[in-house]
Design a protein around this motif. Structure first.
Motif, PDB file in Angstrom:
ATOM      1  N   PRO A   1      52.341   1.598 -30.273  1.00  0.00           N
ATOM      2  CA  PRO A   1      51.867   2.739 -31.066  1.00  0.00           C
ATOM      3  C   PRO A   1      50.508   2.478 -31.708  1.00  0.00           C
ATOM      4  O   PRO A   1      50.172   1.342 -32.054  1.00  0.00           O
ATOM      5  N   ARG A   2      49.746   3.531 -31.862  1.00  0.00           N
ATOM      6  CA  ARG A   2      48.376   3.461 -32.367  1.00  0.00           C
ATOM      7  C   ARG A   2      48.259   2.665 -33.664  1.00  0.00           C
ATOM      8  O   ARG A   2      47.328   1.894 -33.854  1.00  0.00           O
ATOM      9  N   GLU A   3      49.236   2.844 -34.581  1.00  0.00           N
ATOM     10  CA  GLU A   3      49.123   2.183 -35.885  1.00  0.00           C
ATOM     11  C   GLU A   3      49.210   0.654 -35.779  1.00  0.00           C
ATOM     12  O   GLU A   3      48.752  -0.057 -36.663  1.00  0.00           O
ATOM     13  N   ARG A   4      49.780   0.133 -34.693  1.00  0.00           N
ATOM     14  CA  ARG A   4      49.847  -1.315 -34.492  1.00  0.00           C
ATOM     15  C   ARG A   4      48.921  -1.798 -33.379  1.00  0.00           C
ATOM     16  O   ARG A   4      48.800  -2.997 -33.129  1.00  0.00           O
ATOM     17  N   ALA A   5      48.275  -0.870 -32.709  1.00  0.00           N
ATOM     18  CA  ALA A   5      47.551  -1.205 -31.482  1.00  0.00           C
ATOM     19  C   ALA A   5      46.396  -2.178 -31.708  1.00  0.00           C
ATOM     20  O   ALA A   5      46.224  -3.125 -30.935  1.00  0.00           O
ATOM     21  N   ASP A   6      45.607  -1.985 -32.749  1.00  0.00           N
ATOM     22  CA  ASP A   6      44.458  -2.874 -32.983  1.00  0.00           C
ATOM     23  C   ASP A   6      44.899  -4.318 -33.214  1.00  0.00           C
ATOM     24  O   ASP A   6      44.350  -5.252 -32.626  1.00  0.00           O
ATOM     25  N   ASP A   7      45.896  -4.488 -34.077  1.00  0.00           N
ATOM     26  CA  ASP A   7      46.380  -5.841 -34.364  1.00  0.00           C
ATOM     27  C   ASP A   7      46.969  -6.486 -33.115  1.00  0.00           C
ATOM     28  O   ASP A   7      46.731  -7.669 -32.840  1.00  0.00           O
ATOM     29  N   GLU A   8      47.753  -5.726 -32.373  1.00  0.00           N
ATOM     30  CA  GLU A   8      48.388  -6.284 -31.174  1.00  0.00           C
ATOM     31  C   GLU A   8      47.355  -6.589 -30.087  1.00  0.00           C
ATOM     32  O   GLU A   8      47.507  -7.554 -29.337  1.00  0.00           O
ATOM     33  N   LEU A   9      46.303  -5.780 -30.010  1.00  0.00           N
ATOM     34  CA  LEU A   9      45.255  -6.042 -29.024  1.00  0.00           C
ATOM     35  C   LEU A   9      44.573  -7.376 -29.322  1.00  0.00           C
ATOM     36  O   LEU A   9      44.308  -8.163 -28.401  1.00  0.00           O
ATOM     37  N   VAL A  10      44.312  -7.651 -30.588  1.00  0.00           N
ATOM     38  CA  VAL A  10      43.680  -8.922 -30.960  1.00  0.00           C
ATOM     39  C   VAL A  10      44.589 -10.092 -30.583  1.00  0.00           C
ATOM     40  O   VAL A  10      44.140 -11.092 -30.010  1.00  0.00           O
ATOM     41  N   ARG A  11      45.885  -9.978 -30.855  1.00  0.00           N
ATOM     42  CA  ARG A  11      46.834 -11.043 -30.502  1.00  0.00           C
ATOM     43  C   ARG A  11      46.910 -11.213 -28.987  1.00  0.00           C
ATOM     44  O   ARG A  11      46.945 -12.337 -28.478  1.00  0.00           O
ATOM     45  N   LEU A  12      46.946 -10.103 -28.281  1.00  0.00           N
ATOM     46  CA  LEU A  12      46.988 -10.157 -26.816  1.00  0.00           C
ATOM     47  C   LEU A  12      45.728 -10.834 -26.276  1.00  0.00           C
ATOM     48  O   LEU A  12      45.789 -11.630 -25.329  1.00  0.00           O
ATOM     49  N   TRP A  13      44.597 -10.537 -26.880  1.00  0.00           N
ATOM     50  CA  TRP A  13      43.316 -11.126 -26.455  1.00  0.00           C
ATOM     51  C   TRP A  13      43.320 -12.645 -26.636  1.00  0.00           C
ATOM     52  O   TRP A  13      42.836 -13.381 -25.787  1.00  0.00           O
ATOM     53  N   GLN A  14      43.871 -13.092 -27.762  1.00  0.00           N
ATOM     54  CA  GLN A  14      43.931 -14.535 -28.009  1.00  0.00           C
ATOM     55  C   GLN A  14      44.775 -15.232 -26.948  1.00  0.00           C
ATOM     56  O   GLN A  14      44.474 -16.354 -26.555  1.00  0.00           O
ATOM     57  N   ARG A  15      45.796 -14.537 -26.477  1.00  0.00           N
ATOM     58  CA  ARG A  15      46.664 -15.123 -25.452  1.00  0.00           C
ATOM     59  C   ARG A  15      46.012 -15.103 -24.074  1.00  0.00           C
ATOM     60  O   ARG A  15      46.010 -16.097 -23.358  1.00  0.00           O
ATOM     61  N   GLU A  16      45.475 -13.962 -23.671  1.00  0.00           N
ATOM     62  CA  GLU A  16      45.016 -13.763 -22.298  1.00  0.00           C
ATOM     63  C   GLU A  16      43.538 -14.103 -22.080  1.00  0.00           C
ATOM     64  O   GLU A  16      43.142 -14.399 -20.957  1.00  0.00           O
ATOM     65  N   MET A  17      42.735 -14.033 -23.140  1.00  0.00           N
ATOM     66  CA  MET A  17      41.287 -14.098 -22.959  1.00  0.00           C
ATOM     67  C   MET A  17      40.584 -15.173 -23.781  1.00  0.00           C
ATOM     68  O   MET A  17      39.436 -14.972 -24.188  1.00  0.00           O
ATOM     69  N   PRO A  18      41.188 -16.338 -24.019  1.00  0.00           N
ATOM     70  CA  PRO A  18      40.484 -17.325 -24.857  1.00  0.00           C
ATOM     71  C   PRO A  18      39.174 -17.800 -24.248  1.00  0.00           C
ATOM     72  O   PRO A  18      38.250 -18.155 -24.979  1.00  0.00           O
ATOM     73  N   THR A  19      39.061 -17.808 -22.922  1.00  0.00           N
ATOM     74  CA  THR A  19      37.816 -18.232 -22.268  1.00  0.00           C
ATOM     75  C   THR A  19      37.122 -17.081 -21.540  1.00  0.00           C
ATOM     76  O   THR A  19      36.119 -17.301 -20.865  1.00  0.00           O
ATOM     77  N   GLY A  20      37.672 -15.876 -21.650  1.00  0.00           N
ATOM     78  CA  GLY A  20      37.049 -14.738 -20.985  1.00  0.00           C
ATOM     79  C   GLY A  20      37.170 -14.781 -19.469  1.00  0.00           C
ATOM     80  O   GLY A  20      36.327 -14.217 -18.773  1.00  0.00           O
ATOM     81  N   VAL A  21      38.213 -15.418 -18.938  1.00  0.00           N
ATOM     82  CA  VAL A  21      38.312 -15.583 -17.487  1.00  0.00           C
ATOM     83  C   VAL A  21      38.596 -14.275 -16.759  1.00  0.00           C
ATOM     84  O   VAL A  21      38.115 -14.048 -15.658  1.00  0.00           O
ATOM     85  N   TYR A  22      39.378 -13.395 -17.390  1.00  0.00           N
ATOM     86  CA  TYR A  22      39.734 -12.136 -16.730  1.00  0.00           C
ATOM     87  C   TYR A  22      38.648 -11.084 -16.902  1.00  0.00           C
ATOM     88  O   TYR A  22      37.838 -11.144 -17.821  1.00  0.00           O
ATOM     89  N   ASP A  23      38.713 -10.081 -16.025  1.00  0.00           N
ATOM     90  CA  ASP A  23      37.929  -8.854 -16.179  1.00  0.00           C
ATOM     91  C   ASP A  23      38.905  -7.780 -16.640  1.00  0.00           C
ATOM     92  O   ASP A  23      39.652  -7.228 -15.833  1.00  0.00           O
ATOM     93  N   PRO A  24      38.947  -7.484 -17.953  1.00  0.00           N
ATOM     94  CA  PRO A  24      39.872  -6.464 -18.428  1.00  0.00           C
ATOM     95  C   PRO A  24      39.422  -5.084 -17.957  1.00  0.00           C
ATOM     96  O   PRO A  24      38.224  -4.774 -17.961  1.00  0.00           O
ATOM     97  N   ARG A  25      40.380  -4.285 -17.538  1.00  0.00           N
ATOM     98  CA  ARG A  25      40.082  -2.930 -17.035  1.00  0.00           C
ATOM     99  C   ARG A  25      41.148  -1.957 -17.496  1.00  0.00           C
ATOM    100  O   ARG A  25      42.310  -2.319 -17.626  1.00  0.00           O
ATOM    101  N   TRP A  26      40.735  -0.714 -17.675  1.00  0.00           N
ATOM    102  CA  TRP A  26      41.679   0.374 -17.929  1.00  0.00           C
ATOM    103  C   TRP A  26      42.000   0.999 -16.568  1.00  0.00           C
ATOM    104  O   TRP A  26      41.129   1.581 -15.932  1.00  0.00           O
ATOM    105  N   LEU A  27      43.235   0.846 -16.138  1.00  0.00           N
ATOM    106  CA  LEU A  27      43.622   1.307 -14.808  1.00  0.00           C
ATOM    107  C   LEU A  27      44.662   2.411 -14.904  1.00  0.00           C
ATOM    108  O   LEU A  27      45.564   2.352 -15.751  1.00  0.00           O
TER     109      LEU A  27
END
Length: 196
Positions: free
Chosen positions: A90-116
């Motif tokens: 949900p939108r009210e938690r989305a920003d916080d969860e996105l940051v946590r998800l980023w720390q898990r998946e993108m610590p070195t920026g290896v992926y190319d994140p996309r909206w699919l």
């Protein structure tokens, strides 16, 4: 081989800027995000992404391997299609969860994140997916079975072995009624060698 560092914060800001409608956050899971999402989703659905496929072709030098014995993890690579799950935050938690998800998946920026666009039983949603370029140094290309078996026997990282990662992904996909013939082949290969 050293992986070139890409600024995860810059990639996060670009992803935020491209976020459709800045509404609820949808995330597409194709491997460990299915069985270990580390966020609470308000809703989840089976989903199909066209133009991308799940491939066991990404080197893991930390999570499922080491610099001396790199492991493998799945990546979303261009071509074909991929069945997985989408999760709605949900939108009210989305920003916080996105940051946590980023720390898990993108610590070195290896992926190319996309909206699919993800086709689901409830309609198409635009979901964030972590894709991998074939030009990435982390992309292995096709490995023969002898190489795969060596990795499945020996690669281990901070979250466990490559073999365990493969088996957990296979189990999670079965639970979702998602068939992936290559994963089934890899599990059969491992079992045939007494690894599973």
């Amino acid at each position: 081989m050293l992986i070139p560092f890409r600024d995860p914060n810059a990639l996060l800001e670009r992803t935020r800027a491209d976020w459709p409608d800045h509404g609820d956050l949808w995330v597409f899971g194709y491997a460990s995000l299915i069985w270990r999402p580390e966020f609470e989703a308000a809703e989840q659905r089976t989903a199909l992404v066209r133009g991308w496929h799940r491939a066991f072709r990404m080197r893991s030098r930390v999570n499922r391997g080491s610099p001396e014995q790199p492991g493998l993890v799945f990546a979303l690579v261009s071509g074909g299609m991929c069945r997985g799950r989408v999760f709605r935050i949900p939108r009210e938690r989305a920003d916080d969860e996105l940051v946590r998800l980023w720390q898990r998946e993108m610590p070195t920026g290896v992926y190319d994140p996309r909206w699919l666009p993800c086709q689901t039983p409830g309609g198409t949603v635009q979901a964030l997916a972590f894709t991998l370029s074939r030009r990435s140094p982390s992309y292995t290309g096709r490995l023969d079975d002898a190489q795969l078996l060596h990795i499945l026997r020996h690669a281990e990282g901070r979250y466990g072995t490559t073999l365990d990662y493969l088996l957990q992904t296979a189990h999670a996909l079965r639970d979702c009624q998602v068939r992936d013939r290559e994963i089934e082949r890899l599990v059969a290969l491992a079992r045939g060698q007494g690894l599973a």
